[in-house]
Design an enzyme around this catalytic site. Structure first.
Site, PDB file in Angstrom:
ATOM      1  N   ASP A  62       0.868  -1.166   0.000  1.00  0.00           N
ATOM      2  CA  ASP A  62       0.000   0.000   0.000  1.00  0.00           C
ATOM      3  C   ASP A  62       0.911   1.224   0.000  1.00  0.00           C
ATOM      4  O   ASP A  62       2.122   1.105   0.240  1.00  0.00           O
ATOM      5  CB  ASP A  62      -0.892  -0.042   1.242  1.00  0.00           C
ATOM      6  CG  ASP A  62      -1.786   1.168   1.370  1.00  0.00           C
ATOM      7  OD1 ASP A  62      -2.371   1.588   0.356  1.00  0.00           O
ATOM      8  OD2 ASP A  62      -1.885   1.710   2.488  1.00  0.00           O
ATOM      9  N   ASP A  64      -0.224   5.072   1.130  1.00  0.00           N
ATOM     10  CA  ASP A  64      -0.490   6.001   2.231  1.00  0.00           C
ATOM     11  C   ASP A  64      -0.370   5.317   3.585  1.00  0.00           C
ATOM     12  O   ASP A  64      -1.016   4.286   3.837  1.00  0.00           O
ATOM     13  CB  ASP A  64      -1.899   6.586   2.103  1.00  0.00           C
ATOM     14  CG  ASP A  64      -2.018   7.585   0.958  1.00  0.00           C
ATOM     15  OD1 ASP A  64      -0.985   8.077   0.472  1.00  0.00           O
ATOM     16  OD2 ASP A  64      -3.165   7.885   0.547  1.00  0.00           O
TER      17      ASP A  64
END
Length: 210
Positions: A62, A64
């Site tokens: 991922d 963020d």
């Protein structure tokens, strides 16, 4: 990989700590304890004969709050264009500082330069609120001189959709079976969603932190 990753071993495919530890021992990872997670230390393997076939064929992250902070939505009111600073951090147009988390730079550098990982692809799977800003950050952040986050990635799945969609498309693009992938995410619900597909998921609530 010779770096420390904060992770909860209890949330890898909803595995028990014993099962998760057994999985982690297949790879040259060194996991360190953290107050927020139920963890144990696993020493990295010194066997020089370990073949790339023993390693995951896709390592996915991922973005963020996993590879960098702040999250893109936290920059609303600012955001692009970003300026690169001498210390490797970025500053958005409102003056907010953005940085890579913990061991992000070191692990991406190793994944792209160590011969052991030559058969492993790096992917980013994100439903960030501002994909254009994320793309600019990937062009500017460097894992090592000349190796931007953008260059470190072999596959990008960055758009608003369930993470299950990201991974089904990732499997189609790479030809890699879902069971041969590992995914790092700071949100538990994403880990559970992707784990249901057969991917080994590592919950990192503080990102790729030392």
């Amino acid at each position: 990989l010779h770096f420390a990753i904060l992770t909860s071993l209890a949330i890898i495919q909803v595995l028990s700590v014993r099962q998760a530890s057994a999985f982690a021992q297949q790879f040259p990872l060194k996991l360190s304890a953290d107050r927020s997670c139920s963890t144990r230390k696993l020493a990295s393997s010194d066997k020089s004969s370990r073949m790339s076939a023993d390693l995951p064929k896709v390592v996915a992250f991922d973005l963020d709050a996993t590879l960098w902070v702040p999250e893109m939505y936290e920059l609303w009111g600012g955001g692009a264009p970003f300026t690169k600073n001498a210390d490797g951090t970025l500053t958005d147009c409102r003056g907010t500082r953005c940085r890579l988390m913990g061991n992000t730079a070191a692990l991406l550098h190793e994944l792209k330069t160590d011969p052991r990982w030559r058969d492993t692809k790096v992917a980013y799977c994100s439903c960030t609120d501002e994909p254009a800003w994320a793309a600019e950050c990937m062009r500017l952040f460097e894992a090592s001189p000349g190796l931007t986050l953008e260059r470190a990635a072999d596959v990008l799945e960055i758009y608003k959709a369930p993470k299950s969609t990201h991974f089904r498309r990732l499997a189609e693009k790479t030809g890699v079976l879902l069971r041969d992938m590992i995914f790092f995410d700071n949100e538990e619900h994403n880990c559970r969603t992707v784990a249901a597909l057969g991917v080994t998921c590592v919950y990192v609530p503080r990102g790729m932190t030392q």
